[in-house]
Design an enzyme around this catalytic site. Sequence first.
Site, PDB file in Angstrom:
ATOM      1  N   ASP A 284       0.812  -1.216   0.000  1.00 35.65           N
ATOM      2  CA  ASP A 284       0.000   0.000   0.000  1.00 35.65           C
ATOM      3  C   ASP A 284       0.846   1.267   0.000  1.00 35.65           C
ATOM      4  OD1 ASP A 284       0.906   0.237   2.697  1.00 35.65           O
ATOM      5  OD2 ASP A 284      -0.832  -0.877   3.405  1.00 35.65           O
ATOM      6  N   ASP A 304       6.196  -7.338  -2.866  1.00 36.94           N
ATOM      7  CA  ASP A 304       4.811  -7.613  -2.474  1.00 36.94           C
ATOM      8  C   ASP A 304       4.214  -8.589  -3.474  1.00 36.94           C
ATOM      9  OD1 ASP A 304       2.486  -6.178  -0.602  1.00 36.94           O
ATOM     10  OD2 ASP A 304       1.725  -7.086  -2.434  1.00 36.94           O
ATOM     11  N   ALA A 339       7.775 -13.142  -1.106  1.00 34.80           N
ATOM     12  CA  ALA A 339       8.984 -12.731  -0.395  1.00 34.80           C
ATOM     13  C   ALA A 339       9.858 -13.913  -0.019  1.00 34.80           C
ATOM     14  CB  ALA A 339       8.603 -11.928   0.851  1.00 34.80           C
ATOM     15  N   ASP A 356       6.364  -6.357   6.679  1.00 36.38           N
ATOM     16  CA  ASP A 356       5.021  -5.894   7.036  1.00 36.38           C
ATOM     17  C   ASP A 356       4.003  -6.847   6.418  1.00 36.38           C
ATOM     18  OD1 ASP A 356       2.950  -4.370   7.999  1.00 36.38           O
ATOM     19  OD2 ASP A 356       3.085  -2.838   6.440  1.00 36.38           O
TER      20      ASP A 356
END
Length: 495
Positions: A284, A304, A339, A356
Amino acid sequence: MVLVIATCGLVYELALATVGSYVLGDSVTQFSLVIGLYLSALGLGAWLSRFVDGRLAKTFVDVELATALLGGFSAPVLLLAAGFGDSFQFLLLAVVLGVGLLVGLELPLLMRILESRLAFKELVARTLGYDYAGSLVGSLGFSLWLLPRLGLPRAALLCGIANALVGLGSTRLLASESGLTRRELTGLRARALLTLALLMAGFFAAPRLLEFSERQLHGNVVFSQSSHYQRLVLIDREGSLELWLNGHLQFAERDEHRYHEALVHPLLASASRPRHVLVGGGGDGLALRELLRWPELESITLVDLDPAVTELALTHPRLVALNRDSLRDPRVRVINADAFTFLAKSQQRYDVELFDFPDPTAAGIGKLYSTRFFAMARDHLAEGGVIGLQATSPYVTRKSYWSIVATVQAVGLHTLPYRVYLPSFGDWGFVLASPQPISPPRSLQVRGLRSLDDRALAALFEMPDDTSRVEGLVNRLDNQSLVTTYLEESARFEP
């Protein structure tokens, strides 16, 4: 005909399992339950076919049309039901049982109809051959085309349309069966055409039905999209933008600054020479926004999984304003990849690694909190490097939080736990980790933050008694104990 039946049957199975994992999380449990019950229902349907005597063609067409309706509308109806009731798991399994029973009836009936036209060995070879081929077509088609291009509701409805067309075509191909009158044929064709009309109407109305469901669940929906991996919804709640993924809140504009400032700045303040940064998750762009406050950073690699999330962060005006167009900064490189796989292949070392990731609701996410992943992260650290990660709530999911800490320590890293209070989520926990002993940073090198200053920074590292350390299991790839622990703990706090 058999190829279409088999393809649609497998797509229904995959769509139902995916709906379950979207709504309830824990994809391993949902896929196991759905696949196990579905296969059992197939067997039960095949067994029940022995009680059908006479009028096989008529029964086959009726079963085909019932499969088209129940299977086709299964995903959209279940997604609608997710926003209205607490009995979703029961409803999901009931639909799985119904679809499985109907699909289990199809092939035995069709084989009995064709047994007078083909030798037994030819009938079995052709039927089973096309059946297994259809399974391959369905599995590849669902993952590579139907789900990413059409979304779950339309994928199921398109297969419903295909089943209805098989039913309609069968009224012509099987019309010569003795005992099937012209009136019965007309009735079958009328039902087939009505079924087709309903399914086609559902196909074109599916996006609006899903939007209606999301409005009932969330309120003012400003954006929604089904990606290859998840359902993305942006809503406006009294002027505060919120991002929901698969029905789970990811951030709320009203207090996301508290989360992202706590995630980023203690980490950067703990690094000796923060120049090259790896970010896992965070598509984001909000963590990037905070990282870019540090002028000494030379490069940031954002990894991501979902390109739909990073595209949303690049294009949606309200999200772009919130993340300050961080993904377009020349220091940022965006890679859409898993990842875990990225680290396994990468040769680069980083001064700072920030993870995150979503909470560990399923094995696919739980692997990102495993000893294997943290060992790879450790091996990609430059000298003096430091790792930071979000680690769930030390209050609501206390065992899960300390399990993550124990897992990081199990690969030889020193850890430093800390927490922040978020109105949208409550107490939220983070972990700093490094090959060298690590102490709480004393001051921030950036100013003008909304929630953090040097005094607030020190308070982050104070853990109240009800969040203090408890015994946590080390999460390994071969056990995924964290996922089980997290789901058990979080379920106790659901309204």
